[in-house]
Design a protein around this motif. Structure first.
Motif, PDB file in Angstrom:
ATOM      1  N   TYR A 325       0.808  -1.226   0.000  1.00 36.78           N
ATOM      2  CA  TYR A 325       0.000   0.000   0.000  1.00 36.78           C
ATOM      3  C   TYR A 325       0.836   1.270   0.000  1.00 36.78           C
ATOM      4  CZ  TYR A 325      -3.562   3.375   1.384  1.00 36.78           C
ATOM      5  OH  TYR A 325      -4.401   4.473   1.429  1.00 36.78           O
ATOM      6  N   LYS A 326       1.887   1.318   0.788  1.00 36.25           N
ATOM      7  CA  LYS A 326       2.607   2.584   0.950  1.00 36.25           C
ATOM      8  C   LYS A 326       3.425   2.959  -0.284  1.00 36.25           C
ATOM      9  CE  LYS A 326       2.803   2.716   5.980  1.00 36.25           C
ATOM     10  NZ  LYS A 326       1.840   3.823   6.045  1.00 36.25           N
ATOM     11  N   SER A 327       4.037   1.973  -0.947  1.00 35.87           N
ATOM     12  CA  SER A 327       4.876   2.280  -2.108  1.00 35.87           C
ATOM     13  C   SER A 327       4.118   2.188  -3.424  1.00 35.87           C
ATOM     14  CB  SER A 327       6.081   1.331  -2.147  1.00 35.87           C
ATOM     15  OG  SER A 327       5.643  -0.007  -2.343  1.00 35.87           O
ATOM     16  N   GLY A 328       2.961   1.511  -3.430  1.00 36.84           N
ATOM     17  CA  GLY A 328       2.228   1.297  -4.674  1.00 36.84           C
ATOM     18  C   GLY A 328       2.780   0.159  -5.503  1.00 36.84           C
ATOM     19  N   HIS A 329       3.646  -0.672  -4.907  1.00 42.93           N
ATOM     20  CA  HIS A 329       4.305  -1.758  -5.632  1.00 42.93           C
ATOM     21  C   HIS A 329       3.349  -2.925  -5.861  1.00 42.93           C
ATOM     22  CE1 HIS A 329       6.968  -4.847  -6.895  1.00 42.93           C
ATOM     23  NE2 HIS A 329       7.094  -5.426  -5.722  1.00 42.93           N
ATOM     24  N   LEU A 330       3.186  -3.325  -7.113  1.00 38.06           N
ATOM     25  CA  LEU A 330       2.409  -4.512  -7.464  1.00 38.06           C
ATOM     26  C   LEU A 330       3.300  -5.736  -7.266  1.00 38.06           C
ATOM     27  CD1 LEU A 330      -0.113  -5.866  -8.766  1.00 38.06           C
ATOM     28  CD2 LEU A 330       0.954  -5.447 -10.985  1.00 38.06           C
ATOM     29  N   TYR A 331       3.071  -6.490  -6.176  1.00 39.95           N
ATOM     30  CA  TYR A 331       3.988  -7.597  -5.877  1.00 39.95           C
ATOM     31  C   TYR A 331       3.450  -8.958  -6.300  1.00 39.95           C
ATOM     32  CZ  TYR A 331       1.317  -8.884  -1.637  1.00 39.95           C
ATOM     33  OH  TYR A 331       0.338  -9.295  -0.756  1.00 39.95           O
ATOM     34  N   GLN A 332       2.148  -9.046  -6.600  1.00 37.18           N
ATOM     35  CA  GLN A 332       1.604 -10.316  -7.087  1.00 37.18           C
ATOM     36  C   GLN A 332       0.406 -10.055  -7.984  1.00 37.18           C
ATOM     37  OE1 GLN A 332       0.009 -12.997  -4.137  1.00 37.18           O
ATOM     38  NE2 GLN A 332      -0.371 -14.630  -5.602  1.00 37.18           N
ATOM     39  N   GLN A 333       0.317 -10.793  -9.062  1.00 39.95           N
ATOM     40  CA  GLN A 333      -0.841 -10.714  -9.952  1.00 39.95           C
ATOM     41  C   GLN A 333      -1.177 -12.123 -10.418  1.00 39.95           C
ATOM     42  OE1 GLN A 333      -0.533  -8.152 -13.537  1.00 39.95           O
ATOM     43  NE2 GLN A 333      -2.255  -7.032 -12.654  1.00 39.95           N
ATOM     44  N   THR A 334      -2.419 -12.513 -10.224  1.00 37.79           N
ATOM     45  CA  THR A 334      -2.850 -13.852 -10.606  1.00 37.79           C
ATOM     46  C   THR A 334      -4.270 -13.765 -11.141  1.00 37.79           C
ATOM     47  OG1 THR A 334      -3.091 -16.134  -9.834  1.00 37.79           O
ATOM     48  CG2 THR A 334      -3.731 -14.397  -8.302  1.00 37.79           C
ATOM     49  N   SER A 335      -4.758 -14.851 -11.710  1.00 35.95           N
ATOM     50  CA  SER A 335      -6.109 -14.872 -12.270  1.00 35.95           C
ATOM     51  C   SER A 335      -6.960 -15.893 -11.539  1.00 35.95           C
ATOM     52  CB  SER A 335      -6.069 -15.221 -13.762  1.00 35.95           C
ATOM     53  OG  SER A 335      -5.476 -14.187 -14.504  1.00 35.95           O
ATOM     54  N   THR A 336      -8.210 -15.537 -11.339  1.00 32.82           N
ATOM     55  CA  THR A 336      -9.152 -16.494 -10.778  1.00 32.82           C
ATOM     56  C   THR A 336      -9.552 -17.501 -11.856  1.00 32.82           C
ATOM     57  OG1 THR A 336     -11.235 -16.709  -9.572  1.00 32.82           O
ATOM     58  CG2 THR A 336     -11.179 -15.108 -11.355  1.00 32.82           C
ATOM     59  N   GLN A 337     -10.014 -18.645 -11.427  1.00 29.44           N
ATOM     60  CA  GLN A 337     -10.434 -19.689 -12.364  1.00 29.44           C
ATOM     61  C   GLN A 337     -11.929 -19.895 -12.209  1.00 29.44           C
ATOM     62  OE1 GLN A 337      -8.281 -21.174 -14.597  1.00 29.44           O
ATOM     63  NE2 GLN A 337     -10.126 -22.036 -15.522  1.00 29.44           N
ATOM     64  N   GLU A 338     -12.662 -19.816 -13.315  1.00 27.12           N
ATOM     65  CA  GLU A 338     -14.110 -20.014 -13.234  1.00 27.12           C
ATOM     66  C   GLU A 338     -14.422 -21.437 -12.783  1.00 27.12           C
ATOM     67  OE1 GLU A 338     -12.946 -21.090 -17.477  1.00 27.12           O
ATOM     68  OE2 GLU A 338     -12.422 -19.558 -15.982  1.00 27.12           O
ATOM     69  N   VAL A 339     -15.533 -21.579 -12.057  1.00 27.76           N
ATOM     70  CA  VAL A 339     -15.908 -22.911 -11.572  1.00 27.76           C
ATOM     71  C   VAL A 339     -16.362 -23.774 -12.739  1.00 27.76           C
ATOM     72  CG1 VAL A 339     -16.550 -22.070  -9.286  1.00 27.76           C
ATOM     73  CG2 VAL A 339     -18.287 -22.175 -11.078  1.00 27.76           C
ATOM     74  N   ARG A 340     -16.301 -25.080 -12.553  1.00 31.15           N
ATOM     75  CA  ARG A 340     -16.646 -26.020 -13.606  1.00 31.15           C
ATOM     76  C   ARG A 340     -18.104 -25.810 -14.057  1.00 31.15           C
ATOM     77  NH1 ARG A 340     -15.317 -32.141 -12.347  1.00 31.15           N
ATOM     78  NH2 ARG A 340     -13.257 -31.157 -12.218  1.00 31.15           N
ATOM     79  N   GLY A 341     -18.288 -25.749 -15.354  1.00 28.78           N
ATOM     80  CA  GLY A 341     -19.618 -25.530 -15.903  1.00 28.78           C
ATOM     81  C   GLY A 341     -19.896 -24.090 -16.274  1.00 28.78           C
ATOM     82  N   SER A 342     -18.990 -23.175 -15.895  1.00 29.11           N
ATOM     83  CA  SER A 342     -19.159 -21.762 -16.221  1.00 29.11           C
ATOM     84  C   SER A 342     -18.393 -21.409 -17.484  1.00 29.11           C
ATOM     85  CB  SER A 342     -18.673 -20.880 -15.067  1.00 29.11           C
ATOM     86  OG  SER A 342     -19.418 -21.126 -13.899  1.00 29.11           O
ATOM     87  N   LEU A 343     -18.812 -20.329 -18.129  1.00 25.94           N
ATOM     88  CA  LEU A 343     -18.109 -19.855 -19.317  1.00 25.94           C
ATOM     89  C   LEU A 343     -16.847 -19.103 -18.916  1.00 25.94           C
ATOM     90  CD1 LEU A 343     -21.189 -18.421 -21.253  1.00 25.94           C
ATOM     91  CD2 LEU A 343     -20.098 -20.649 -21.600  1.00 25.94           C
ATOM     92  N   GLU A 344     -15.896 -19.044 -19.849  1.00 24.77           N
ATOM     93  CA  GLU A 344     -14.661 -18.295 -19.577  1.00 24.77           C
ATOM     94  C   GLU A 344     -14.958 -16.816 -19.381  1.00 24.77           C
ATOM     95  OE1 GLU A 344     -10.265 -17.529 -21.591  1.00 24.77           O
ATOM     96  OE2 GLU A 344     -11.573 -19.118 -22.369  1.00 24.77           O
ATOM     97  N   SER A 345     -16.009 -16.302 -20.020  1.00 22.70           N
ATOM     98  CA  SER A 345     -16.377 -14.894 -19.874  1.00 22.70           C
ATOM     99  C   SER A 345     -16.928 -14.583 -18.489  1.00 22.70           C
ATOM    100  CB  SER A 345     -17.424 -14.518 -20.928  1.00 22.70           C
ATOM    101  OG  SER A 345     -18.580 -15.319 -20.797  1.00 22.70           O
ATOM    102  N   GLU A 346     -17.237 -15.608 -17.693  1.00 17.86           N
ATOM    103  CA  GLU A 346     -17.735 -15.402 -16.333  1.00 17.86           C
ATOM    104  C   GLU A 346     -16.600 -15.350 -15.312  1.00 17.86           C
ATOM    105  OE1 GLU A 346     -22.133 -17.252 -16.100  1.00 17.86           O
ATOM    106  OE2 GLU A 346     -20.568 -18.753 -16.428  1.00 17.86           O
ATOM    107  N   ARG A 347     -15.393 -15.162 -15.790  1.00 20.03           N
ATOM    108  CA  ARG A 347     -14.232 -15.033 -14.909  1.00 20.03           C
ATOM    109  C   ARG A 347     -14.076 -13.553 -14.540  1.00 20.03           C
ATOM    110  NH1 ARG A 347      -8.835 -17.098 -17.511  1.00 20.03           N
ATOM    111  NH2 ARG A 347     -10.044 -19.032 -17.595  1.00 20.03           N
TER     112      ARG A 347
END
Length: 398
Positions: A325-347
């Motif tokens: 928060y203090k420096s504004g440093h982006l230290y991790q970036q990841t993607s969520t995974q849609e649950v089984r049966g959902s479309l990729e656009s629902e991510r």
């Protein structure tokens, strides 16, 4: 006379170029030629100490920024996936006293109460006729408040598990609700572009704050002025004087709709987010603190901050970004995974909150799921260093 002219030129130069990490090539060539003749080092402006901070060289400010080292934080990973809602999960709030349960609201018109430790469903509350957009749990009363597209704000008694009050007055859907930490008031905002303050017991709107030109996305309350802060799709964040009933300050730095704001739990500051732009502000004056490394994050729907100076930003494309928060440093970036049966656009991530300890992050998503994230337990700074720290002048805390 010459010294006054030099001071004037120096201030004009700094006002125009001090926020730039690098200068335009033609200006840099002029500076190089002049400094080469004088034998001085290459700086944006020669700093002689006469004009205080305003005369400080941009290169010196850059060196100070490089010298600070962001605090290391362990990375986050998915711990649990909870299913149960039949629509998008639009809001989430953790019970603030015992930290034992949390509540979610959805487009399926229901509120669901879940056990935080096991993830099991404890209770389903029905009463709204349209999607629930926001929920807040009181720390001082056994009450919970929900805001919905049906133009209603409901007060739920947590001892009887039933709705006991309705707050009528908004002309359109209500998008956000927050509880004042010291007064018996709640603040709400929605599509009608006004912030309303309600007396909890009498159900009367004691104040209507007018100023925004477009739907309000988020309202937050603080114990001291500004006691109400609101964000809107009109690209502004407003700090309100609730006694006078008008804005103390309007923050106009964002260029697109401001979809979320978050208060820091440990310092009197605020973060706000629009597409590809996250900033933090010092309160109460509303001065800019930090530009976060957020140039390519896309549409950001939600922000959350914990006591450990970790800020989370959830994106419409399903990207989870974690910042120091203090420096504004982006230290991790990841993607969520849609649950089984959902479309990729629902991510997509729609809402988030940290629990009272700050060790668990709860997200509500487009695929109708609730996800709980935790630290990687065996992570160290050596084996999980995170993304590299690449500071620039635009990100400096002023």
């Amino acid at each position: 006379m010459n010294s006054a002219d030099d001071l004037y030129r120096e201030l004009r130069w700094n006002n125009q170029f001090q926020v730039m990490g690098t200068l335009p090539r033609n200006l840099q060539q002029v500076i190089d030629e002049r400094t080469r003749g004088s034998g001085a080092g290459t700086t944006v402006v020669a700093y002689d100490g006469r004009s205080g901070e305003e005369g400080q060289a941009a290169v010196q400010r850059y060196q100070q920024l490089v010298a600070q080292k962001p605090q290391w934080h362990a990375p986050w990973r998915l711990s649990k996936v909870i299913n149960g809602h039949l629509g998008w999960v639009r809001c989430v709030a953790v019970e603030p006293v015992d930290n034992e349960w949390f509540v979610t609201g959805s487009n399926d018109t229901t509120l669901k109460v879940w056990d935080l430790a096991s993830g099991k469903l404890k209770l389903t509350l029905s009463g709204h006729t349209m999607g629930v957009r926001d929920v807040a749990v009181s720390e001082r009363h056994p009450y919970m408040f929900s805001a919905s597209e049906d133009k209603l704000v409901k007060c739920w008694d947590l001892e009887k598990n039933t709705a006991i009050r309705d707050y009528y007055g908004h002309l359109s859907g209500v998008h956000t609700v927050d509880i004042h930490p010291t007064l018996d008031l709640i603040a709400t905002g929605g599509r009608d572009a006004v912030v309303k303050l309600w007396d909890i017991r009498t159900r009367k709107a004691v104040k209507t704050l007018v100023g925004h030109k477009a739907p309000i996305t988020k309202v937050k309350c603080t114990p001291v002025d500004p006691q109400v802060v609101s964000s809107s799709t009109d690209t502004t964040v407003r700090l309100w004087d609730i006694v006078a009933g008008k804005s103390m300050k309007v923050l106009t730095h964002h260029k697109r709709a401001v979809r979320s704001i978050a208060l820091h739990p440990g310092e009197f500051s605020l973060a706000s987010a629009c597409t590809d732009d996250v900033r933090s502000w010092r309160l109460p004056e509303g001065s800019l603190l930090t530009n976060f490394q957020s140039q390519s994050t896309g549409v950001i729907n939600t922000l959350s901050i914990n006591d450990d100076n970790v800020m989370f930003a959830g994106g419409d494309n399903g990207v989870l970004s974690f910042y120091e928060y203090k420096s504004g440093h982006l230290y991790q970036q990841t993607s969520t995974q849609e649950v089984r049966g959902s479309l990729e656009s629902e991510r997509g991530v729609l809402t988030s909150t940290f629990d009272a300890t700050g060790l668990r992050l709860i997200t509500g998503e487009v695929d109708k799921s609730i996800k709980i994230w935790r630290h990687v337990e065996d992570a160290t700074e050596e084996n999980q260093p995170g993304l590299p720290w690449n500071p620039n002048l635009s990100g400096q805390r002023f």
